[in-house]
Design an enzyme around this catalytic site. Sequence first.
Site, PDB file in Angstrom:
ATOM      1  N   ASP A 169       0.755  -1.307   0.036  1.00  0.00           N
ATOM      2  CA  ASP A 169       0.137   0.146  -0.034  1.00  0.00           C
ATOM      3  C   ASP A 169       0.872   1.169   0.197  1.00  0.00           C
ATOM      4  O   ASP A 169       0.411   2.359  -0.351  1.00  0.00           O
ATOM      5  CB  ASP A 169      -0.917  -0.087   1.321  1.00  0.00           C
ATOM      6  CG  ASP A 169      -2.085  -0.862   0.907  1.00  0.00           C
ATOM      7  OD1 ASP A 169      -2.409  -1.407   0.039  1.00  0.00           O
ATOM      8  OD2 ASP A 169      -2.694  -1.495   2.163  1.00  0.00           O
ATOM      9  N   MET A 227      -6.123  -2.809  -5.632  1.00  0.00           N
ATOM     10  CA  MET A 227      -6.178  -2.871  -3.952  1.00  0.00           C
ATOM     11  C   MET A 227      -5.670  -1.401  -3.467  1.00  0.00           C
ATOM     12  O   MET A 227      -5.624  -0.372  -4.399  1.00  0.00           O
ATOM     13  CB  MET A 227      -5.388  -3.752  -3.444  1.00  0.00           C
ATOM     14  CG  MET A 227      -5.819  -5.319  -3.770  1.00  0.00           C
ATOM     15  SD  MET A 227      -4.505  -6.481  -2.894  1.00  0.00           S
ATOM     16  CE  MET A 227      -5.092  -6.523  -1.265  1.00  0.00           C
ATOM     17  N   GLY A 228      -5.829  -1.036  -2.048  1.00  0.00           N
ATOM     18  CA  GLY A 228      -5.492   0.201  -1.541  1.00  0.00           C
ATOM     19  C   GLY A 228      -6.786   0.842  -1.089  1.00  0.00           C
ATOM     20  O   GLY A 228      -7.471   1.713  -1.829  1.00  0.00           O
TER      21      GLY A 228
END
Lengths: 275, 275
Positions: free
Chosen positions: B144, B188-189
């Site tokens: 991330d 994602m994130g």
Amino acid sequence: MPANKTVVVGQSGGPTAAINASLTGTIEGARVTGAPVLGMRHGVEGLLRNELMDLGRTFPDEASLDLLVHTPSSYLGSCRYKLPEPSVDEEPYRRILEVLEEHGVGSMLYIGGNDSMDTISKLSRYGASVDSDVRFVGVPKTIDNDLVLTDHTPGYGSAARFIATCVRELRRDSSVYDLRSVTVVETMGRDAGWLAGSACLAADDASQGADLILLPEVPLDEERFVGRVSDLLESRQTILVVASEGIRDRSGSLVCERAGSAAALDAFGHIGATS
Amino acid sequence: MPANKTVVVGQSGGPTAAINASLTGTIEGARVTGAPVLGMRHGVEGLLRNELMDLGRTFPDEASLDLLVHTPSSYLGSCRYKLPEPSVDEEPYRRILEVLEEHGVGSMLYIGGNDSMDTISKLSRYGASVDSDVRFVGVPKTIDNDLVLTDHTPGYGSAARFIATCVRELRRDSSVYDLRSVTVVETMGRDAGWLAGSACLAADDASQGADLILLPEVPLDEERFVGRVSDLLESRQTILVVASEGIRDRSGSLVCERAGSAAALDAFGHIGATS
């Protein structure tokens, strides 16, 4: 290919890592015979609209072809067009022969999978029925490597490398925890074991590879399989099994069909072994 | 690290492409200070069992470290072990400090994600509470890239490259058919847009990259978004949008939560934007 008569080539079906190499080979082959080579945009849909491009001009030298051969996807674009049976609708066939004649085409090559081979096969049979002298040639792409008289089909090589790479990664990842484990990897290849067999490429100085590989061509003897796994677990903590989706028991039934649930069907109505 | 006092290092959580690089850095760092460096097998589980290996002997030179830094997975093995709160069970803490003392350890480094940072944080606080002079250091891995004061977290680089590569491939593949299309890629994130942002790396001489990138840090104005997509469709046939799973509307609500169905929850109970 008839010398000097124009070659036309198209790509169809899903884009892949391999089919621009088939296109490159077609252009190189045409160049050897001295024939002009045209590309149809978006497969037979483009051909029906007379959308052709001069590939000899776009790829004039080795350097440009070298770029093409290493480019993934589908340079000419693709289509999902199903030719009707000529008995139902002859119009697209007439139109295609008209376009081919207009450009002085002696041979048409069509790069693709099962559906694309259906298209070129229909055209070939129609052409013969109307005494066309155009030669219709299918250029296969299949990861299954299941064409007779063909040692390695275009598409198999990159798929085999992908499987070998995945098995190497899974081998490492499955062994990081202090746990006894059996990992089963399912590969595609309903009737042919080449893809499952390519897992053997995972074994080299840097990797142990798969412990067992199950092929559709060899009936699965369940007791023997369980015995082998138990034996292997005596000497190592993590076992990696690669199984083709098409493995069958001694009676010839697909092992994956034991799942039996409608929810386990994939989008094509096949039952998955992992379900 | 206190000079000459032994360094012990462990890896925990899921194996990745990056955490052997963190291990390599630890060994190199210890070498600079002249400290012996031990590795725990299978994280703190191995440490509790006093299973330590001499990494200085296993990796005696640059060549061996160069192999390690390029090896994916987790060299020392991993574990999924959650330390209890010391108020509930102090025994594992006492045991760990005992093992560390036995080996003259001055610092313990622990490489891993959120759960591993929980482990090293608990050990650090426990160590302080009993006046231990061992220094407990977490070595983060997170794709991330959301740690303050850290420019690039270990793990972000390889994940960013993966996303850029996927977007390039999707760009090519989404444009092969003669169809107008809008492809939305979810990354994602949940709270940080670095991963979605890394899609901008897909654009170079060979690829057009993403047309729009939606970040969780920028509230989504739906009308403006639809307007931008419509405008882009005037000049090109295929649009590629990369959206973080964490994008929110102006009221701060997650866009993905509009799905609202329990069936759309992933294994961790998060709602997916694609559902």
